[in-house]
Motif scaffolding. Structure first.
Motif, PDB file in Angstrom:
ATOM      1  N   ASP A   1     -14.076 -96.087  22.004  1.00 20.93           N
ATOM      2  CA  ASP A   1     -13.954 -94.788  21.305  1.00 20.93           C
ATOM      3  C   ASP A   1     -15.297 -94.286  20.842  1.00 20.93           C
ATOM      4  OD1 ASP A   1     -11.238 -94.140  21.541  1.00 20.93           O
ATOM      5  OD2 ASP A   1     -10.710 -95.330  19.768  1.00 20.93           O
ATOM      6  N   ASP A   2     -16.165 -95.195  20.328  1.00 25.83           N
ATOM      7  CA  ASP A   2     -17.439 -94.801  19.737  1.00 25.83           C
ATOM      8  C   ASP A   2     -17.220 -93.862  18.557  1.00 25.83           C
ATOM      9  OD1 ASP A   2     -20.175 -94.818  19.378  1.00 25.83           O
ATOM     10  OD2 ASP A   2     -20.547 -93.172  20.778  1.00 25.83           O
ATOM     11  N   LEU A   3     -16.318 -94.261  17.658  1.00 24.46           N
ATOM     12  CA  LEU A   3     -16.111 -93.521  16.424  1.00 24.46           C
ATOM     13  C   LEU A   3     -17.321 -93.715  15.510  1.00 24.46           C
ATOM     14  CD1 LEU A   3     -12.386 -94.500  15.717  1.00 24.46           C
ATOM     15  CD2 LEU A   3     -13.233 -92.375  16.743  1.00 24.46           C
ATOM     16  N   PRO A   4     -17.552 -92.814  14.555  1.00 24.11           N
ATOM     17  CA  PRO A   4     -18.699 -92.970  13.646  1.00 24.11           C
ATOM     18  C   PRO A   4     -18.721 -94.325  12.946  1.00 24.11           C
ATOM     19  CG  PRO A   4     -17.770 -90.777  13.428  1.00 24.11           C
ATOM     20  CD  PRO A   4     -16.844 -91.543  14.334  1.00 24.11           C
TER      21      PRO A   4
ATOM     22  N   LEU B   1     -21.509-101.906  16.482  1.00 23.23           N
ATOM     23  CA  LEU B   1     -20.599-102.290  17.559  1.00 23.23           C
ATOM     24  C   LEU B   1     -21.010-101.713  18.911  1.00 23.23           C
ATOM     25  CD1 LEU B   1     -17.791-103.547  18.393  1.00 23.23           C
ATOM     26  CD2 LEU B   1     -16.809-101.298  17.846  1.00 23.23           C
ATOM     27  N   THR B   2     -21.064-102.563  19.919  1.00 19.38           N
ATOM     28  CA  THR B   2     -21.161-102.108  21.304  1.00 19.38           C
ATOM     29  C   THR B   2     -19.797-101.567  21.704  1.00 19.38           C
ATOM     30  OG1 THR B   2     -22.910-103.649  21.920  1.00 19.38           O
ATOM     31  CG2 THR B   2     -21.494-102.850  23.688  1.00 19.38           C
ATOM     32  N   THR B   3     -19.751-100.353  22.228  1.00 24.46           N
ATOM     33  CA  THR B   3     -18.460 -99.715  22.475  1.00 24.46           C
ATOM     34  C   THR B   3     -18.548 -98.706  23.610  1.00 24.46           C
ATOM     35  OG1 THR B   3     -16.638 -98.508  21.367  1.00 24.46           O
ATOM     36  CG2 THR B   3     -18.884 -97.884  20.784  1.00 24.46           C
ATOM     37  N   VAL B   4     -17.402 -98.223  24.042  1.00 21.33           N
ATOM     38  CA  VAL B   4     -17.328 -97.204  25.084  1.00 21.33           C
ATOM     39  C   VAL B   4     -17.234 -95.832  24.421  1.00 21.33           C
ATOM     40  CG1 VAL B   4     -16.005 -96.317  27.040  1.00 21.33           C
ATOM     41  CG2 VAL B   4     -16.201 -98.797  26.685  1.00 21.33           C
TER      42      VAL B   4
ATOM     43  N   GLY C   1      -9.736-100.308  21.046  1.00 21.59           N
ATOM     44  CA  GLY C   1      -9.990 -99.236  20.090  1.00 21.59           C
ATOM     45  C   GLY C   1     -10.973 -99.730  19.043  1.00 21.59           C
ATOM     46  N   ASP C   2     -11.831 -98.849  18.549  1.00 25.78           N
ATOM     47  CA  ASP C   2     -12.842 -99.252  17.566  1.00 25.78           C
ATOM     48  C   ASP C   2     -12.232 -99.763  16.265  1.00 25.78           C
ATOM     49  OD1 ASP C   2     -14.895 -98.685  19.261  1.00 25.78           O
ATOM     50  OD2 ASP C   2     -15.526 -96.833  18.276  1.00 25.78           O
TER      51      ASP C   2
ATOM     52  N   SER D   1     -19.030 -93.538  28.741  1.00 30.42           N
ATOM     53  CA  SER D   1     -20.303 -94.238  28.892  1.00 30.42           C
ATOM     54  C   SER D   1     -20.343 -95.416  27.932  1.00 30.42           C
ATOM     55  CB  SER D   1     -21.487 -93.299  28.637  1.00 30.42           C
ATOM     56  OG  SER D   1     -21.419 -92.768  27.328  1.00 30.42           O
ATOM     57  N   LEU D   2     -21.026 -96.466  28.336  1.00 31.39           N
ATOM     58  CA  LEU D   2     -21.154 -97.659  27.500  1.00 31.39           C
ATOM     59  C   LEU D   2     -22.322 -97.476  26.535  1.00 31.39           C
ATOM     60  CD1 LEU D   2     -20.271-100.568  26.851  1.00 31.39           C
ATOM     61  CD2 LEU D   2     -21.888-101.342  28.607  1.00 31.39           C
ATOM     62  N   VAL D   3     -22.055 -97.691  25.239  1.00 31.75           N
ATOM     63  CA  VAL D   3     -23.086 -97.614  24.206  1.00 31.75           C
ATOM     64  C   VAL D   3     -23.399 -99.047  23.763  1.00 31.75           C
ATOM     65  CG1 VAL D   3     -23.725 -96.687  21.957  1.00 31.75           C
ATOM     66  CG2 VAL D   3     -22.217 -95.369  23.466  1.00 31.75           C
TER      67      VAL D   3
END
Length: 353
Positions: A292-295, A304-307, A264-265, A342-344
């Motif tokens: 999560d890719d939260l703001p 952060l690299t995140t999903v 989790g972010d 998707s991976l960010v």
């Protein structure tokens, strides 16, 4: 998540309305009519949101089976849509609320409740929903008990689950995402960057979403021929303090990981804090990936690299699905929608030499 206390359970006990011979029989009528239990209950209680042809078919079956339907003058529905959250002060909850507001249409307005306090229970909350004469409910990240599903259905109140954490009820529409695939893709990215000693900080073990994320991590490691060190795998809550605590333990090991995957972010933000306290630089000394890719993931230093978990989109789809049900434009059977992840890639992962 608070456990249900005996006194609260008694106050929120399931009771079938006097006008119904029995919930199980109504479910049989719904199956015979080819509709959901909620749709059959709407017709029973003279609620809107059912096409004329479907309503006529269900009315005939109700009459055949001896049901006494409410008169039109007994309708008690308001324009309230219930939104039940675990917390009110997290970025995840803010994303859910934003999505729901984007998906609702006039005249419907949300009433937000939180699962907080020692006296909270699903039974007591259902009593409040019924007392408010709500039109429908949206429940994110929560395992939906069978008794709650049945009680709402008998009352003609449709429910939609967003990002469900347990077994998906067949009679309730859901909007979720492929957590397994998202974590697997991100783990494969870490491995491609040369990381083999990767730690994983997961969520509560009783949640299916947390189990799916851990399975995705293990699947990617196994596919790459890497062994998962049990000492590098921990579980807790999707919270900042939890991520920091577990990261402190991992970074204190004689042979610490080169990368930490936080499920989790907010946990990932806690990992950042633990690294900073030890004088470690991200990504030079430690690579971090979140989910999560939260703001807030874009505001961390480095970003952060995140999903991308599509939290807001799931909530918006959930609210739109509820609108279709309330307006009578949904199909007869509930839908189970799964959004892709998707991976960010940002700046928190270093490629090892």
């Amino acid at each position: 998540m608070d456990s249900q206390r005996t006194s609260s359970s008694q106050r929120g006990a399931v009771r079938a309305p006097a006008s119904q011979p029995g919930g199980a029989k109504l479910a049989q009528i719904a199956r015979e009519a080819g509709v959901s239990l909620s749709t059959a209950s709407k017709v029973l209680n003279n609620r809107p949101g059912v096409s004329d042809a479907t309503r006529k078919r269900i009315e005939q079956l109700l009459e055949k089976n001896g049901y006494r339907r409410r008169r039109r003058t007994e309708q008690t529905t308001t324009d309230i849509v219930e939104l039940l959250l675990d917390d009110l002060d997290t970025p995840w909850s803010e994303e859910i609320l934003s999505g729901v507001l984007a998906g609702l249409r006039k005249p419907y307005v949300p009433v937000v409740s939180a699962r907080t306090g020692d006296n909270w229970s699903i039974g007591v909350w259902l009593e409040e929903v019924l007392a408010r004469r709500s039109a429908g409910v949206i429940i994110p990240l929560f395992e939906f008990p069978k008794e709650a599903e049945e009680r709402l259905a008998r009352s003609g109140i449709p429910a939609v689950l967003v990002d469900p954490t347990g077994d998906v009820p067949q009679n309730v529409p859901t909007v979720g995402s492929n957590d397994y695939a998202g974590v697997r893709e991100a783990t494969e990215y870490l491995i491609a960057q040369g990381h083999t000693r990767i730690a994983f900080i997961g969520g509560p073990t009783y949640l299916q979403t947390a189990a799916a994320r851990l399975d995705g991590f293990r699947g990617a490691m196994r596919q790459a021929g890497l062994t998962v060190d049990p000492a590098l795998v921990s579980s807790g809550e999707f919270r900042y303090d939890d991520g920091k605590k577990h990261a402190c333990e991992l970074l204190s090991m004689p042979n610490p990981p080169t990368a930490i995957f936080a499920a989790g972010d907010m946990q990932a933000a806690g990992v950042y804090a633990a690294a900073w306290e030890r004088g470690l630089r991200i990504p030079d000394d430690l690579s971090v990936v979140g989910f999560d890719d939260l703001p807030t993931s874009r505001l961390l230093l480095p970003p952060l690299t995140t999903v991308h978990h599509a939290v807001r989109e799931m909530a918006q789809f959930g609210a739109a699905t509820l609108m279709q049900i309330l307006e009578g434009s949904a199909g007869g059977m509930p839908t189970h929608l799964e959004l892709t992840t998707s991976l960010v890639i940002r700046e928190s992962v270093r490629k090892l030499p």
